[in-house]
Scaffold this active site. Structure first.
Site, short mmCIF file in Angstrom:
data_model
loop_
_atom_site.label_atom_id
_atom_site.label_comp_id
_atom_site.label_asym_id
_atom_site.label_seq_id
_atom_site.Cartn_x
_atom_site.Cartn_y
_atom_site.Cartn_z
N HIS A 298 -18.48 3.14 44.26
CA HIS A 298 -18.23 4.09 43.17
C HIS A 298 -16.86 4.71 43.41
O HIS A 298 -16.53 5.10 44.53
CB HIS A 298 -19.32 5.17 43.17
CG HIS A 298 -18.92 6.40 42.43
ND1 HIS A 298 -18.47 6.36 41.12
CD2 HIS A 298 -18.87 7.71 42.80
CE1 HIS A 298 -18.17 7.59 40.73
NE2 HIS A 298 -18.40 8.42 41.74
N ASN B 4 -12.09 9.17 38.39
CA ASN B 4 -13.53 9.01 38.66
C ASN B 4 -14.26 9.03 37.31
O ASN B 4 -14.25 10.06 36.63
CB ASN B 4 -13.97 10.15 39.58
CG ASN B 4 -15.44 10.14 39.91
OD1 ASN B 4 -16.24 9.51 39.22
ND2 ASN B 4 -15.81 10.85 40.95
N CYS C 115 -23.21 9.78 39.41
CA CYS C 115 -22.38 8.71 40.00
C CYS C 115 -23.21 7.50 40.44
O CYS C 115 -22.70 6.38 40.49
CB CYS C 115 -21.60 9.25 41.19
SG CYS C 115 -20.63 10.69 40.75
O1 UT7 Z 1 -18.04 11.33 42.18
C1 UT7 Z 1 -18.89 12.25 42.78
C2 UT7 Z 1 -18.56 12.48 44.14
N1 UT7 Z 1 -17.33 13.25 44.24
C3 UT7 Z 1 -16.61 13.15 45.31
O2 UT7 Z 1 -16.95 12.40 46.18
C4 UT7 Z 1 -15.41 14.06 45.46
C5 UT7 Z 1 -15.36 14.57 46.87
N2 UT7 Z 1 -14.33 15.53 47.13
C6 UT7 Z 1 -13.00 15.30 47.03
O3 UT7 Z 1 -12.63 14.22 46.62
C7 UT7 Z 1 -12.05 16.32 47.50
O4 UT7 Z 1 -12.75 17.38 48.10
C8 UT7 Z 1 -11.11 16.89 46.39
C9 UT7 Z 1 -10.12 15.84 45.97
C10 UT7 Z 1 -11.95 17.32 45.19
C11 UT7 Z 1 -10.37 18.10 46.87
O5 UT7 Z 1 -9.60 17.75 48.01
P1 UT7 Z 1 -9.64 18.65 49.29
O6 UT7 Z 1 -8.75 18.03 50.26
O7 UT7 Z 1 -11.08 18.82 49.69
O8 UT7 Z 1 -9.00 20.00 48.79
P2 UT7 Z 1 -9.60 21.46 48.79
O9 UT7 Z 1 -10.62 21.61 47.72
O10 UT7 Z 1 -10.00 21.84 50.18
O11 UT7 Z 1 -8.35 22.31 48.39
C12 UT7 Z 1 -7.20 22.40 49.24
C13 UT7 Z 1 -6.14 23.23 48.54
C14 UT7 Z 1 -6.67 24.55 48.00
O12 UT7 Z 1 -5.63 25.51 48.12
P3 UT7 Z 1 -5.61 26.56 49.35
O13 UT7 Z 1 -6.89 27.32 49.24
O14 UT7 Z 1 -5.52 25.72 50.59
O15 UT7 Z 1 -4.39 27.36 49.08
C15 UT7 Z 1 -6.91 24.28 46.55
O16 UT7 Z 1 -6.83 25.44 45.75
O17 UT7 Z 1 -5.65 22.51 47.40
C16 UT7 Z 1 -5.78 23.35 46.23
N3 UT7 Z 1 -6.07 22.48 45.10
C17 UT7 Z 1 -5.10 21.90 44.36
N4 UT7 Z 1 -3.76 21.98 44.43
C18 UT7 Z 1 -3.05 21.28 43.54
C19 UT7 Z 1 -7.27 22.09 44.63
N5 UT7 Z 1 -7.10 21.27 43.58
C20 UT7 Z 1 -5.76 21.14 43.39
C21 UT7 Z 1 -4.97 20.43 42.48
N6 UT7 Z 1 -3.64 20.51 42.58
N7 UT7 Z 1 -5.49 19.66 41.50
#
Ligand code: UT7
Length: 336
Positions: free
Chosen positions: A263, A293, A116
């Site tokens: 980014h 992204n 990135c």
């Molecule tokens: O470019 C390089 C740098 N990258 C970044 O900066 C990305 C940084 N991270 C993020 O943007 C976020 O962490 C994400 C968007 C990737 C994920 O969001 P989050 O709020 O951290 O969600 P999470 O991973 O904690 O997941 C929450 C819930 C989980 O379900 P449970 O365990 O609470 O039942 C996941 O399984 O959301 C679920 N989940 C989804 N649900 C529907 C994860 N991905 C999805 C999805 N659709 N695509």
């Protein structure tokens, strides 16, 4: 004193639009979840087997940047290509662009592997070559094809809904003036978190024959892994730190920024930084809503669109900032 100035910007994204709704048919996800957590509405995916690859998209973006700079391919002295998704394991795509642009001159081509932050790392290298007088015109490209390598099932949804394909490019040129152009660039890394956002196989530590021997369908180390929460928490801290470092280095305050191009990792991250820096909407550029992204391509695509939309004017103070896999993070301050 010689300085480097961006004299042409360009971008290219594949025609194929993949909306959040389209993903609902291949994995358990929803438009609401994706928009709420990331701000993304759609992204572009290449058509597998079609003419778009990381290098050909980079070449298309480069052609637009060259046109806007009023230059021909053979005016370029050096190519820098940032990507985590090269056409081939080796050689890198820099040499492919040299060929695809039909360059007669056998100029050098450097490939940058900083994910990135790759575009800012590349811009920084170009800036140093220009400031020392070694090169006059340097092409810096960021391009990515993520779509073919993502786990497009519910198992991979935490990563696969975020990433998209595309390319951006700039032409940097030597100018005899240190009041405009790249004022400074600031590069960082923290390798202890290398595996928090990574794709570790196949590689020289785990070759393809190991996968064949293990024959384990659950062994998915050939898909990108991201510890999303951990990456998010580090990103919001590092973005602010490196932007402040760039401002302090040049004696500026956050309110003096005319345009911040972060980014495009996640719209929530961009909004968090905007709030931290107390910037109005007019001083930040986001297009993750349309493209997702695109890693090393995200900043040059956004820059090209911001320039085309007249959002950056001569004399503006522009700040580019990135954070991602490595971890690596970086910022550049530019007097446009
Ligand atoms: O470019 C390089 C740098 N990258 C970044 O900066 C990305 C940084 N991270 C993020 O943007 C976020 O962490 C994400 C968007 C990737 C994920 O969001 P989050 O709020 O951290 O969600 P999470 O991973 O904690 O997941 C929450 C819930 C989980 O379900 P449970 O365990 O609470 O039942 C996941 O399984 O959301 C679920 N989940 C989804 N649900 C529907 C994860 N991905 C999805 C999805 N659709 N695509």
């Amino acid at each position: 004193m010689l300085n480097s100035k961006i004299v042409g910007t360009g971008h290219y994204v594949p025609d194929n639009v993949v909306k959040n709704k389209d993903l609902e048919s291949v994995m358990e996800t929803s438009d609401d979840w994706i928009v709420e957590r990331t701000g993304i509405h759609e992204r572009r995916h290449i058509v597998l087997g079609g003419e778009d690859t990381t290098s050909t998209m980079g070449t298309k973006a480069a052609k637009m940047a060259l046109k806007n700079a009023n230059l021909q391919p053979d005016d370029i002295d050096f190519i820098i290509f940032a990507t985590l998704s090269p056409d081939y394991y080796f050689p890198g795509p820099g040499v492919l662009v040299q060929e695809q642009l039909g360059m007669k001159s056998e100029i050098g081509a450097l490939d940058v592997r900083n994910q990135c932050s790759g575009f800012i790392y590349g811009l920084s290298v170009a800036d140093q070559f220009i400031k020392t007088g070694m090169y006059t015109n340097v092409l810096v490209i960021g391009s990515e094809v993520h779509s073919g390598g993502l786990d497009m099932t519910t198992r991979g949804r935490g990563v696969s809904v975020i990433f998209g394909d595309g390319a951006g490019a700039v032409v940097m040129q030597a100018i005899d003036n240190n009041k405009t152009g790249v004022l400074s660039s600031h590069l960082h890394s923290e390798g202890k978190h290398a595996e928090e956002l990574s794709l570790i196989s196949p590689s020289t530590t785990d070759w393809v024959p190991n996968f064949i021997e293990r024959n384990d369908p659950e062994d998915i180390r050939y898909y990108p892994y991201m510890n999303g929460n951990f990456v998010f928490k580090n990103a919001v801290v590092r973005f602010q730190q490196v932007i402040m470092e760039a401002l302090n280095h040049n004696g500026y305050k956050p309110e003096e920024i005319d345009m911040l191009i972060p980014h495009q990792a996640n719209l929530r991250i961009s909004q968090f930084i905007q709030k931290q820096m107390n910037l109005p909407d007019s001083k930040i550029f986001n297009n993750i809503q349309k493209y997702g992204n695109t890693t090393a391509a995200s900043i040059p695509i956004a820059l090209s669109e911001a320039v085309a939309e007249g959002r950056i004017k001569e004399g503006d103070l522009l700040c580019l900032a990135a954070f991602g896999s490595g971890f690596t993070w970086a910022a550049a301050l530019i007097r446009w």
